[in-house]
Design a protein around this motif. Structure first.
Motif, PDB file in Angstrom:
ATOM      1  N   ASP A   1      20.567  44.169  31.500  1.00 44.24           N
ATOM      2  CA  ASP A   1      20.195  43.997  32.905  1.00 44.24           C
ATOM      3  C   ASP A   1      21.206  43.131  33.647  1.00 44.24           C
ATOM      4  O   ASP A   1      21.511  43.379  34.819  1.00 44.24           O
ATOM      5  CB  ASP A   1      18.805  43.373  32.991  1.00 44.24           C
ATOM      6  CG  ASP A   1      17.719  44.322  32.515  1.00 44.24           C
ATOM      7  OD1 ASP A   1      18.007  45.530  32.387  1.00 44.24           O
ATOM      8  OD2 ASP A   1      16.586  43.859  32.270  1.00 44.24           O
ATOM      9  N   GLN A   2      21.760  42.123  32.978  1.00 46.77           N
ATOM     10  CA  GLN A   2      22.764  41.279  33.620  1.00 46.77           C
ATOM     11  C   GLN A   2      24.031  42.081  33.902  1.00 46.77           C
ATOM     12  O   GLN A   2      24.663  41.916  34.957  1.00 46.77           O
ATOM     13  CB  GLN A   2      23.087  40.073  32.730  1.00 46.77           C
ATOM     14  CG  GLN A   2      24.033  39.065  33.385  1.00 46.77           C
ATOM     15  CD  GLN A   2      23.457  38.469  34.653  1.00 46.77           C
ATOM     16  OE1 GLN A   2      22.314  38.020  34.677  1.00 46.77           O
ATOM     17  NE2 GLN A   2      24.246  38.482  35.725  1.00 46.77           N
ATOM     18  N   SER A   3      24.398  42.960  32.974  1.00 46.66           N
ATOM     19  CA  SER A   3      25.570  43.817  33.185  1.00 46.66           C
ATOM     20  C   SER A   3      25.351  44.738  34.378  1.00 46.66           C
ATOM     21  O   SER A   3      26.264  44.946  35.192  1.00 46.66           O
ATOM     22  CB  SER A   3      25.842  44.641  31.920  1.00 46.66           C
ATOM     23  OG  SER A   3      26.833  45.609  32.148  1.00 46.66           O
ATOM     24  N   LEU A   4      24.146  45.278  34.508  1.00 45.29           N
ATOM     25  CA  LEU A   4      23.838  46.147  35.643  1.00 45.29           C
ATOM     26  C   LEU A   4      23.881  45.364  36.948  1.00 45.29           C
ATOM     27  O   LEU A   4      24.407  45.842  37.967  1.00 45.29           O
ATOM     28  CB  LEU A   4      22.457  46.770  35.434  1.00 45.29           C
ATOM     29  CG  LEU A   4      21.965  47.748  36.496  1.00 45.29           C
ATOM     30  CD1 LEU A   4      22.907  48.939  36.615  1.00 45.29           C
ATOM     31  CD2 LEU A   4      20.554  48.226  36.167  1.00 45.29           C
ATOM     32  N   ARG A   5      23.365  44.155  36.918  1.00 41.44           N
ATOM     33  CA  ARG A   5      23.373  43.301  38.118  1.00 41.44           C
ATOM     34  C   ARG A   5      24.798  42.938  38.518  1.00 41.44           C
ATOM     35  O   ARG A   5      25.148  42.971  39.713  1.00 41.44           O
ATOM     36  CB  ARG A   5      22.551  42.043  37.842  1.00 41.44           C
ATOM     37  CG  ARG A   5      22.436  41.090  39.015  1.00 41.44           C
ATOM     38  CD  ARG A   5      21.432  39.990  38.685  1.00 41.44           C
ATOM     39  NE  ARG A   5      21.327  39.008  39.752  1.00 41.44           N
ATOM     40  CZ  ARG A   5      20.412  38.043  39.786  1.00 41.44           C
ATOM     41  NH1 ARG A   5      19.522  37.942  38.801  1.00 41.44           N
ATOM     42  NH2 ARG A   5      20.380  37.168  40.793  1.00 41.44           N
TER      43      ARG A   5
ATOM     44  N   HIS B   1      21.397  37.328  44.916  1.00 41.81           N
ATOM     45  CA  HIS B   1      20.417  36.321  44.531  1.00 41.81           C
ATOM     46  C   HIS B   1      19.195  37.021  43.931  1.00 41.81           C
ATOM     47  O   HIS B   1      19.057  38.249  43.985  1.00 41.81           O
ATOM     48  CB  HIS B   1      20.025  35.431  45.713  1.00 41.81           C
ATOM     49  CG  HIS B   1      19.523  36.178  46.913  1.00 41.81           C
ATOM     50  ND1 HIS B   1      18.248  36.697  46.999  1.00 41.81           N
ATOM     51  CD2 HIS B   1      20.149  36.485  48.088  1.00 41.81           C
ATOM     52  CE1 HIS B   1      18.088  37.288  48.162  1.00 41.81           C
ATOM     53  NE2 HIS B   1      19.226  37.182  48.836  1.00 41.81           N
ATOM     54  N   ASP B   2      18.293  36.245  43.371  1.00 42.41           N
ATOM     55  CA  ASP B   2      17.185  36.801  42.586  1.00 42.41           C
ATOM     56  C   ASP B   2      16.301  37.747  43.389  1.00 42.41           C
ATOM     57  O   ASP B   2      15.913  38.809  42.911  1.00 42.41           O
ATOM     58  CB  ASP B   2      16.335  35.673  41.999  1.00 42.41           C
ATOM     59  CG  ASP B   2      17.076  34.902  40.927  1.00 42.41           C
ATOM     60  OD1 ASP B   2      18.100  35.410  40.443  1.00 42.41           O
ATOM     61  OD2 ASP B   2      16.629  33.788  40.573  1.00 42.41           O
ATOM     62  N   ASN B   3      15.964  37.379  44.613  1.00 43.95           N
ATOM     63  CA  ASN B   3      15.098  38.239  45.424  1.00 43.95           C
ATOM     64  C   ASN B   3      15.786  39.555  45.764  1.00 43.95           C
ATOM     65  O   ASN B   3      15.151  40.614  45.798  1.00 43.95           O
ATOM     66  CB  ASN B   3      14.682  37.515  46.706  1.00 43.95           C
ATOM     67  CG  ASN B   3      13.660  36.426  46.443  1.00 43.95           C
ATOM     68  OD1 ASN B   3      12.960  36.456  45.431  1.00 43.95           O
ATOM     69  ND2 ASN B   3      13.570  35.449  47.346  1.00 43.95           N
ATOM     70  N   ALA B   4      17.093  39.468  46.041  1.00 40.52           N
ATOM     71  CA  ALA B   4      17.837  40.691  46.348  1.00 40.52           C
ATOM     72  C   ALA B   4      17.890  41.616  45.129  1.00 40.52           C
ATOM     73  O   ALA B   4      17.770  42.844  45.250  1.00 40.52           O
ATOM     74  CB  ALA B   4      19.248  40.334  46.810  1.00 40.52           C
TER      75      ALA B   4
END
Length: 450
Positions: free
Chosen positions: A356-360, A372-375
Protein backbone atom coordinates in the motif's frame (compact mmCIF):
# COMPACT_ATOMS: atom_id res chain seq x y z
CA UNK A 1 -18.16 1.05 -39.11
CA UNK A 2 -21.74 1.73 -40.09
CA UNK A 3 -24.56 -0.50 -38.90
CA UNK A 4 -25.11 -2.20 -42.26
CA UNK A 5 -21.37 -2.90 -42.54
CA UNK A 6 -21.28 -4.48 -39.09
CA UNK A 7 -24.35 -6.56 -39.84
CA UNK A 8 -22.78 -7.70 -43.08
CA UNK A 9 -19.66 -8.87 -41.25
CA UNK A 10 -21.75 -10.77 -38.71
CA UNK A 11 -23.79 -12.44 -41.46
CA UNK A 12 -20.59 -13.48 -43.22
CA UNK A 13 -19.19 -14.93 -39.98
CA UNK A 14 -22.45 -16.79 -39.41
CA UNK A 15 -22.29 -18.35 -42.88
CA UNK A 16 -18.67 -19.38 -42.25
CA UNK A 17 -19.56 -20.95 -38.90
CA UNK A 18 -22.41 -22.89 -40.48
CA UNK A 19 -20.08 -24.16 -43.22
CA UNK A 20 -17.62 -25.32 -40.55
CA UNK A 21 -20.40 -27.08 -38.61
CA UNK A 22 -21.57 -28.84 -41.82
CA UNK A 23 -18.01 -29.82 -42.72
CA UNK A 24 -18.51 -28.14 -46.08
CA UNK A 25 -15.45 -25.88 -46.18
CA UNK A 26 -13.55 -26.08 -49.47
CA UNK A 27 -9.94 -27.22 -49.44
CA UNK A 28 -8.94 -23.70 -50.45
CA UNK A 29 -9.84 -22.65 -46.89
CA UNK A 30 -7.23 -24.92 -45.35
CA UNK A 31 -5.16 -21.87 -44.47
CA UNK A 32 -7.49 -21.62 -41.49
CA UNK A 33 -5.54 -24.44 -39.84
CA UNK A 34 -2.25 -22.51 -39.92
CA UNK A 35 -0.96 -21.32 -36.56
CA UNK A 36 1.82 -19.04 -35.39
CA UNK A 37 4.02 -20.08 -32.50
CA UNK A 38 5.44 -17.77 -29.87
CA UNK A 39 7.34 -18.39 -26.65
CA UNK A 40 5.87 -17.34 -23.32
CA UNK A 41 8.38 -16.62 -20.58
CA UNK A 42 7.92 -18.57 -17.35
CA UNK A 43 9.20 -17.64 -13.91
CA UNK A 44 11.10 -20.92 -13.76
CA UNK A 45 12.05 -23.49 -16.37
CA UNK A 46 11.94 -23.38 -20.14
CA UNK A 47 9.64 -20.97 -22.02
CA UNK A 48 6.16 -22.28 -22.84
CA UNK A 49 5.26 -22.65 -26.56
CA UNK A 50 1.94 -20.95 -27.35
CA UNK A 51 0.15 -21.39 -30.69
CA UNK A 52 -2.07 -18.63 -32.03
CA UNK A 53 -4.71 -19.52 -34.60
CA UNK A 54 -6.46 -17.37 -37.18
CA UNK A 55 -9.23 -15.02 -36.03
CA UNK A 56 -11.95 -16.71 -38.09
CA UNK A 57 -11.10 -20.08 -36.61
CA UNK A 58 -11.03 -18.67 -33.08
CA UNK A 59 -14.39 -16.95 -33.55
CA UNK A 60 -16.02 -20.29 -34.42
CA UNK A 61 -14.34 -22.07 -31.52
CA UNK A 62 -15.41 -19.45 -28.98
CA UNK A 63 -18.97 -19.38 -30.29
CA UNK A 64 -19.30 -23.17 -30.19
CA UNK A 65 -17.81 -23.38 -26.69
CA UNK A 66 -20.04 -20.63 -25.35
CA UNK A 67 -23.13 -22.22 -26.88
CA UNK A 68 -22.48 -25.63 -25.30
CA UNK A 69 -20.70 -24.57 -22.10
CA UNK A 70 -23.40 -26.01 -19.82
CA UNK A 71 -23.11 -29.53 -21.23
CA UNK A 72 -19.31 -29.23 -21.39
CA UNK A 73 -19.14 -28.24 -17.74
CA UNK A 74 -21.43 -31.09 -16.69
CA UNK A 75 -19.45 -33.68 -18.64
CA UNK A 76 -16.06 -32.54 -17.38
CA UNK A 77 -17.13 -32.21 -13.75
CA UNK A 78 -18.01 -35.92 -13.77
CA UNK A 79 -14.36 -36.53 -14.67
CA UNK A 80 -13.10 -34.27 -11.83
CA UNK A 81 -11.97 -31.73 -14.44
CA UNK A 82 -12.26 -28.13 -13.24
CA UNK A 83 -10.31 -26.26 -15.90
CA UNK A 84 -13.14 -25.42 -18.33
CA UNK A 85 -16.17 -23.28 -17.57
CA UNK A 86 -15.87 -23.23 -13.76
CA UNK A 87 -15.18 -19.71 -12.45
CA UNK A 88 -12.99 -19.70 -9.35
CA UNK A 89 -11.88 -23.32 -9.80
CA UNK A 90 -8.20 -22.52 -9.09
CA UNK A 91 -9.10 -20.96 -5.76
CA UNK A 92 -11.48 -23.79 -4.85
CA UNK A 93 -8.79 -26.41 -5.50
CA UNK A 94 -6.30 -24.51 -3.35
CA UNK A 95 -8.74 -24.10 -0.45
CA UNK A 96 -9.67 -27.79 -0.68
CA UNK A 97 -6.04 -28.85 -0.77
CA UNK A 98 -5.05 -26.78 2.28
CA UNK A 99 -7.99 -28.12 4.30
CA UNK A 100 -7.31 -31.77 3.50
CA UNK A 101 -3.58 -31.47 4.18
CA UNK A 102 -4.18 -29.91 7.59
CA UNK A 103 -6.59 -32.68 8.58
CA UNK A 104 -4.10 -35.35 7.46
CA UNK A 105 -1.27 -33.63 9.36
CA UNK A 106 -3.18 -33.59 12.64
CA UNK A 107 -4.48 -37.14 12.30
CA UNK A 108 -8.16 -36.34 11.71
CA UNK A 109 -7.90 -38.04 8.32
CA UNK A 110 -5.88 -41.23 7.75
CA UNK A 111 -2.31 -40.85 6.42
CA UNK A 112 -2.26 -39.79 2.78
CA UNK A 113 0.19 -39.11 0.00
CA UNK A 114 -0.41 -35.72 -1.62
CA UNK A 115 0.91 -35.37 -5.16
CA UNK A 116 1.02 -32.56 -7.70
CA UNK A 117 1.23 -34.16 -11.13
CA UNK A 118 2.21 -32.08 -14.13
CA UNK A 119 2.16 -33.59 -17.61
CA UNK A 120 5.13 -32.83 -19.85
CA UNK A 121 3.92 -30.85 -22.90
CA UNK A 122 0.49 -32.48 -22.84
CA UNK A 123 -0.87 -30.05 -25.43
CA UNK A 124 1.86 -30.70 -27.97
CA UNK A 125 2.02 -34.49 -27.55
CA UNK A 126 -1.66 -35.43 -27.46
CA UNK A 127 -2.37 -37.62 -30.52
CA UNK A 128 -5.05 -36.60 -32.99
CA UNK A 129 -6.91 -39.92 -33.03
CA UNK A 130 -7.37 -39.62 -29.25
CA UNK A 131 -8.71 -36.08 -29.67
CA UNK A 132 -11.19 -37.21 -32.34
CA UNK A 133 -12.31 -40.13 -30.19
CA UNK A 134 -12.88 -37.86 -27.19
CA UNK A 135 -14.75 -35.27 -29.27
CA UNK A 136 -16.96 -37.98 -30.75
CA UNK A 137 -17.76 -39.29 -27.27
CA UNK A 138 -18.26 -36.04 -25.37
CA UNK A 139 -18.87 -33.12 -27.76
CA UNK A 140 -20.09 -34.11 -31.19
CA UNK A 141 -21.02 -30.48 -31.88
CA UNK A 142 -17.42 -29.77 -32.98
CA UNK A 143 -16.82 -33.18 -34.56
CA UNK A 144 -17.10 -31.82 -38.13
CA UNK A 145 -14.49 -29.11 -37.60
CA UNK A 146 -12.12 -31.47 -35.80
CA UNK A 147 -12.28 -34.07 -38.58
CA UNK A 148 -11.77 -31.44 -41.30
CA UNK A 149 -8.88 -29.89 -39.37
CA UNK A 150 -7.21 -33.29 -38.86
CA UNK A 151 -7.67 -34.37 -42.46
CA UNK A 152 -4.21 -33.04 -43.31
CA UNK A 153 -1.15 -32.08 -41.28
CA UNK A 154 -1.34 -28.46 -40.08
CA UNK A 155 1.35 -25.87 -40.67
CA UNK A 156 2.93 -23.98 -37.79
CA UNK A 157 4.94 -20.80 -38.39
CA UNK A 158 7.88 -20.36 -36.03
CA UNK A 159 9.04 -16.94 -34.75
CA UNK A 160 11.97 -17.20 -37.16
CA UNK A 161 9.56 -17.46 -40.11
CA UNK A 162 10.29 -21.11 -40.77
CA UNK A 163 7.35 -23.48 -41.19
CA UNK A 164 6.85 -27.10 -40.20
CA UNK A 165 4.01 -29.59 -40.44
CA UNK A 166 2.57 -31.47 -37.50
CA UNK A 167 -0.24 -33.98 -37.13
CA UNK A 168 -0.64 -34.15 -33.37
CA UNK A 169 -1.30 -31.88 -30.42
CA UNK A 170 -4.18 -29.85 -28.99
CA UNK A 171 -2.35 -26.55 -29.63
CA UNK A 172 -1.97 -24.62 -26.37
CA UNK A 173 -3.21 -21.11 -27.07
CA UNK A 174 -5.87 -22.20 -29.57
CA UNK A 175 -9.46 -21.47 -28.54
CA UNK A 176 -10.29 -25.19 -28.60
CA UNK A 177 -6.92 -26.45 -27.33
CA UNK A 178 -7.75 -26.59 -23.63
CA UNK A 179 -11.14 -28.17 -24.32
CA UNK A 180 -9.59 -30.86 -26.51
CA UNK A 181 -6.94 -31.67 -23.90
CA UNK A 182 -9.54 -31.84 -21.12
CA UNK A 183 -11.86 -34.08 -23.12
CA UNK A 184 -9.03 -36.52 -23.90
CA UNK A 185 -8.14 -36.78 -20.21
CA UNK A 186 -11.82 -37.12 -19.25
CA UNK A 187 -12.32 -39.84 -21.87
CA UNK A 188 -9.38 -41.87 -20.48
CA UNK A 189 -9.91 -41.21 -16.78
CA UNK A 190 -11.99 -44.37 -16.12
CA UNK A 191 -8.87 -46.40 -16.98
CA UNK A 192 -7.00 -45.20 -13.90
CA UNK A 193 -9.81 -44.03 -11.60
CA UNK A 194 -11.87 -47.20 -11.31
CA UNK A 195 -11.04 -49.03 -8.09
CA UNK A 196 -9.85 -52.59 -8.78
CA UNK A 197 -7.29 -54.94 -7.32
CA UNK A 198 -4.62 -53.43 -9.57
CA UNK A 199 -5.87 -49.83 -9.62
CA UNK A 200 -6.72 -48.62 -6.10
CA UNK A 201 -9.05 -45.72 -5.40
CA UNK A 202 -7.66 -42.21 -5.28
CA UNK A 203 -9.02 -38.70 -5.15
CA UNK A 204 -7.70 -36.90 -8.23
CA UNK A 205 -8.79 -33.38 -9.21
CA UNK A 206 -7.67 -31.89 -12.53
CA UNK A 207 -7.15 -28.36 -13.79
CA UNK A 208 -6.51 -28.93 -17.50
CA UNK A 209 -3.32 -31.04 -17.40
CA UNK A 210 -2.37 -30.30 -13.77
CA UNK A 211 -3.55 -32.88 -11.25
CA UNK A 212 -3.76 -32.85 -7.46
CA UNK A 213 -4.27 -36.28 -5.95
CA UNK A 214 -4.62 -37.85 -2.52
CA UNK A 215 -4.20 -41.59 -2.07
CA UNK A 216 -3.27 -43.99 0.77
CA UNK A 217 0.53 -44.46 0.97
CA UNK A 218 0.39 -48.19 0.17
CA UNK A 219 -1.60 -47.53 -3.03
CA UNK A 220 0.33 -44.62 -4.49
CA UNK A 221 2.79 -46.66 -6.56
CA UNK A 222 0.09 -48.81 -8.16
CA UNK A 223 -2.16 -45.85 -8.92
CA UNK A 224 0.72 -43.87 -10.41
CA UNK A 225 1.67 -46.75 -12.71
CA UNK A 226 -1.94 -47.12 -13.85
CA UNK A 227 -2.07 -43.41 -14.63
CA UNK A 228 1.21 -43.35 -16.54
CA UNK A 229 0.36 -46.47 -18.54
CA UNK A 230 -2.86 -44.89 -19.75
CA UNK A 231 -1.29 -41.48 -20.44
CA UNK A 232 1.13 -43.21 -22.81
CA UNK A 233 -1.80 -44.50 -24.88
CA UNK A 234 -2.51 -41.01 -26.22
CA UNK A 235 1.04 -39.68 -26.30
CA UNK A 236 1.26 -37.96 -22.91
CA UNK A 237 3.68 -38.51 -20.06
CA UNK A 238 4.93 -36.93 -16.85
CA UNK A 239 8.58 -37.25 -17.79
CA UNK A 240 11.30 -38.71 -15.58
CA UNK A 241 13.83 -37.38 -13.10
CA UNK A 242 16.65 -38.84 -15.21
CA UNK A 243 15.53 -36.94 -18.30
CA UNK A 244 15.12 -33.79 -16.18
CA UNK A 245 11.64 -33.14 -17.54
CA UNK A 246 9.63 -34.37 -14.56
CA UNK A 247 7.83 -31.60 -12.68
CA UNK A 248 5.56 -33.75 -10.50
CA UNK A 249 6.05 -33.74 -6.73
CA UNK A 250 4.68 -35.82 -3.83
CA UNK A 251 4.98 -36.06 -0.05
CA UNK A 252 3.63 -38.09 2.85
CA UNK A 253 1.06 -36.47 5.15
CA UNK A 254 0.59 -37.95 8.63
CA UNK A 255 1.43 -37.49 12.29
CA UNK A 256 5.23 -37.42 12.89
CA UNK A 257 5.12 -40.50 15.10
CA UNK A 258 3.47 -42.56 12.34
CA UNK A 259 5.85 -41.84 9.46
CA UNK A 260 7.96 -44.94 10.16
CA UNK A 261 4.89 -47.12 9.52
CA UNK A 262 4.93 -46.16 5.85
CA UNK A 263 8.59 -46.65 5.03
CA UNK A 264 8.92 -47.69 1.43
CA UNK A 265 5.85 -45.87 0.09
CA UNK A 266 8.23 -43.92 -2.16
CA UNK A 267 9.18 -46.88 -4.35
CA UNK A 268 11.93 -46.71 -7.00
CA UNK A 269 9.24 -46.05 -9.64
CA UNK A 270 7.85 -43.15 -7.61
CA UNK A 271 11.32 -41.63 -7.20
CA UNK A 272 12.12 -42.09 -10.90
CA UNK A 273 9.03 -40.21 -12.09
CA UNK A 274 8.19 -37.87 -9.20
CA UNK A 275 10.22 -35.58 -6.97
CA UNK A 276 9.69 -36.80 -3.40
CA UNK A 277 9.49 -33.96 -0.89
CA UNK A 278 9.91 -34.19 2.85
CA UNK A 279 6.68 -33.84 4.82
CA UNK A 280 7.80 -30.44 6.13
CA UNK A 281 8.77 -29.11 2.68
CA UNK A 282 6.69 -26.44 1.02
CA UNK A 283 4.36 -27.61 -1.71
CA UNK A 284 2.69 -25.40 -4.28
CA UNK A 285 -0.12 -25.90 -6.74
CA UNK A 286 -1.69 -23.70 -9.40
CA UNK A 287 0.69 -20.87 -8.61
CA UNK A 288 0.07 -20.79 -4.86
CA UNK A 289 1.95 -22.17 -1.83
CA UNK A 290 0.14 -24.72 0.30
CA UNK A 291 -0.27 -23.95 3.97
CA UNK A 292 3.22 -22.91 5.15
CA UNK A 293 3.25 -19.30 6.39
CA UNK A 294 6.86 -18.67 5.38
CA UNK A 295 6.13 -19.77 1.80
CA UNK A 296 3.01 -17.60 1.70
CA UNK A 297 5.10 -14.60 2.76
CA UNK A 298 7.74 -15.39 0.14
CA UNK A 299 5.14 -15.54 -2.63
CA UNK A 300 3.50 -12.33 -1.46
CA UNK A 301 6.86 -10.58 -1.26
CA UNK A 302 7.59 -11.51 -4.89
CA UNK A 303 4.15 -10.23 -5.98
CA UNK A 304 4.67 -6.94 -4.11
CA UNK A 305 8.04 -6.48 -5.81
CA UNK A 306 6.57 -7.15 -9.27
CA UNK A 307 3.76 -4.68 -8.62
CA UNK A 308 6.26 -2.03 -7.51
CA UNK A 309 8.31 -2.60 -10.68
CA UNK A 310 5.19 -2.21 -12.83
CA UNK A 311 4.31 1.09 -11.12
CA UNK A 312 7.86 2.35 -11.55
CA UNK A 313 7.62 1.65 -15.28
CA UNK A 314 4.26 3.42 -15.51
CA UNK A 315 5.71 6.50 -13.81
CA UNK A 316 8.01 6.98 -16.80
CA UNK A 317 4.99 7.91 -18.93
CA UNK A 318 5.04 11.68 -19.34
CA UNK A 319 1.23 11.97 -19.50
CA UNK A 320 -0.13 11.98 -15.92
CA UNK A 321 -3.77 11.06 -16.76
CA UNK A 322 -2.59 8.01 -18.69
CA UNK A 323 -0.22 6.99 -15.90
CA UNK A 324 -3.03 7.35 -13.34
CA UNK A 325 -5.46 5.23 -15.35
CA UNK A 326 -2.86 2.51 -15.92
CA UNK A 327 -1.93 2.47 -12.24
CA UNK A 328 -5.58 2.21 -11.20
CA UNK A 329 -6.50 -0.51 -13.69
CA UNK A 330 -3.29 -2.50 -13.99
CA UNK A 331 -1.03 -1.89 -10.99
CA UNK A 332 -3.08 -1.58 -7.84
CA UNK A 333 -4.24 -4.45 -5.60
CA UNK A 334 -5.04 -6.55 -8.67
CA UNK A 335 -1.36 -7.52 -8.76
CA UNK A 336 -1.65 -9.28 -5.39
CA UNK A 337 -5.32 -10.20 -5.50
CA UNK A 338 -4.75 -13.93 -6.05
CA UNK A 339 -2.57 -14.03 -2.92
CA UNK A 340 -5.19 -12.19 -0.89
CA UNK A 341 -8.04 -14.42 -2.00
CA UNK A 342 -6.16 -17.59 -1.13
CA UNK A 343 -4.28 -16.55 2.01
CA UNK A 344 -5.60 -13.16 3.08
CA UNK A 345 -6.00 -14.35 6.66
CA UNK A 346 -2.34 -15.33 7.02
CA UNK A 347 -0.35 -12.84 4.96
CA UNK A 348 2.20 -10.81 6.90
CA UNK A 349 0.72 -7.35 7.62
CA UNK A 350 4.12 -5.78 6.99
CA UNK A 351 4.00 -6.97 3.37
CA UNK A 352 0.47 -5.66 2.95
CA UNK A 353 1.58 -2.26 4.30
CA UNK A 354 4.61 -2.31 1.97
CA UNK A 355 2.32 -2.84 -1.02
CA UNK A 356 0.00 0.00 0.00
CA UNK A 357 2.88 2.39 0.70
CA UNK A 358 4.33 1.65 -2.74
CA UNK A 359 0.95 2.41 -4.32
CA UNK A 360 0.68 5.64 -2.34
CA UNK A 361 4.19 6.74 -3.34
CA UNK A 362 3.38 5.97 -6.98
CA UNK A 363 0.29 8.18 -6.85
CA UNK A 364 2.31 10.98 -5.26
CA UNK A 365 4.86 10.76 -8.06
CA UNK A 366 2.16 10.88 -10.75
CA UNK A 367 0.37 13.94 -9.37
CA UNK A 368 3.62 15.65 -8.42
CA UNK A 369 3.11 16.17 -4.71
CA UNK A 370 2.89 14.49 -1.35
CA UNK A 371 -0.40 12.93 -0.18
CA UNK A 372 -1.63 13.42 3.38
CA UNK A 373 -3.64 10.72 5.15
CA UNK A 374 -7.11 12.09 4.39
CA UNK A 375 -6.25 12.56 0.73
CA UNK A 376 -4.98 8.96 0.54
CA UNK A 377 -8.14 7.71 2.20
CA UNK A 378 -10.22 9.55 -0.40
CA UNK A 379 -8.06 8.18 -3.23
CA UNK A 380 -8.89 4.63 -2.14
CA UNK A 381 -12.63 5.27 -2.44
CA UNK A 382 -14.52 4.33 -5.57
CA UNK A 383 -14.86 6.85 -8.38
CA UNK A 384 -18.60 7.24 -7.77
CA UNK A 385 -17.84 8.01 -4.12
CA UNK A 386 -15.44 10.81 -5.11
CA UNK A 387 -12.23 8.78 -5.00
CA UNK A 388 -9.74 7.52 -7.56
CA UNK A 389 -10.54 3.83 -7.21
CA UNK A 390 -7.04 2.90 -6.01
CA UNK A 391 -7.82 -0.18 -3.93
CA UNK A 392 -5.42 -0.95 -1.11
CA UNK A 393 -4.52 -4.40 0.15
CA UNK A 394 -4.92 -3.60 3.85
CA UNK A 395 -8.69 -3.10 3.65
CA UNK A 396 -9.26 -5.92 1.16
CA UNK A 397 -7.16 -8.83 2.45
CA UNK A 398 -9.85 -10.36 4.70
CA UNK A 399 -12.86 -9.45 2.49
CA UNK A 400 -11.10 -10.95 -0.55
CA UNK A 401 -10.28 -14.11 1.39
CA UNK A 402 -13.86 -14.46 2.65
CA UNK A 403 -15.34 -13.82 -0.79
CA UNK A 404 -13.14 -16.55 -2.23
CA UNK A 405 -13.99 -19.03 0.53
CA UNK A 406 -17.73 -18.47 0.26
CA UNK A 407 -17.84 -18.68 -3.55
CA UNK A 408 -15.59 -21.77 -3.55
CA UNK A 409 -17.52 -23.68 -0.91
CA UNK A 410 -19.86 -25.62 -3.28
CA UNK A 411 -16.85 -26.77 -5.31
CA UNK A 412 -14.89 -27.73 -2.20
CA UNK A 413 -17.87 -29.73 -0.96
CA UNK A 414 -17.97 -31.65 -4.23
CA UNK A 415 -14.23 -32.36 -4.09
CA UNK A 416 -14.52 -33.44 -0.45
CA UNK A 417 -17.13 -36.01 -1.47
CA UNK A 418 -14.48 -37.71 -3.61
CA UNK A 419 -12.40 -38.41 -0.48
CA UNK A 420 -15.02 -40.67 1.08
CA UNK A 421 -12.96 -43.69 -0.05
CA UNK A 422 -10.33 -43.04 2.63
CA UNK A 423 -12.69 -42.55 5.57
CA UNK A 424 -16.44 -42.72 5.98
CA UNK A 425 -17.72 -39.23 6.76
CA UNK A 426 -14.62 -37.51 5.34
CA UNK A 427 -16.77 -34.91 3.59
CA UNK A 428 -18.34 -33.78 6.87
CA UNK A 429 -14.94 -33.54 8.54
CA UNK A 430 -13.50 -31.51 5.67
CA UNK A 431 -16.44 -29.13 5.47
CA UNK A 432 -16.48 -28.64 9.24
CA UNK A 433 -12.81 -27.61 9.19
CA UNK A 434 -13.39 -25.48 6.08
CA UNK A 435 -16.31 -23.60 7.66
CA UNK A 436 -14.42 -23.13 10.93
CA UNK A 437 -11.58 -21.29 9.18
CA UNK A 438 -14.08 -19.17 7.25
CA UNK A 439 -15.87 -18.26 10.49
CA UNK A 440 -12.58 -17.31 12.13
CA UNK A 441 -11.73 -15.00 9.22
CA UNK A 442 -15.19 -13.43 9.42
CA UNK A 443 -14.77 -12.80 13.16
CA UNK A 444 -11.35 -11.25 12.50
CA UNK A 445 -12.90 -8.94 9.86
CA UNK A 446 -15.64 -7.82 12.26
CA UNK A 447 -13.04 -7.08 14.93
CA UNK A 448 -10.86 -5.16 12.44
CA UNK A 449 -13.79 -3.01 11.29
CA UNK A 450 -14.60 -2.10 14.87
Amino acid sequence: PRAHETNGLLRSLDRLHKSIARKSLPEEMRWLTRTRLCWQRKEAGKPRPIKMGEFLRSSYAKRATRKHIASIRQSLRKAHQWGIGVPGACEAMSHWRVTVEQLAFDGTLPPLVAADLDLANMFGNCEWDSIRSAINAEMREIKAWTEWHHKEAAITVLPSGEEFENNRGAEQGDALGSLQACLVLANHRPEWSTSTETTPAACDQWYIDDCQVFTPPKDFDAWLKALDNDLAKFGASRGTITQENAKSTCRLLCLPERRAEFAGWDTPYVRETTKVLATEDTASALGAPIGVTAAISCTMRASVAKAAAARHAIQSISHSPTALVLTRLCADVAKVQYNLRLNGDRIDHALVDEHDQSLRDSLACIIGGSIHDNAWLQATLGVRAGGLGLRNACSLSLPAFLASRISARPHVREMAKHLEFCKSGARKLIMKAYDQLTDEALAALVTWRQ
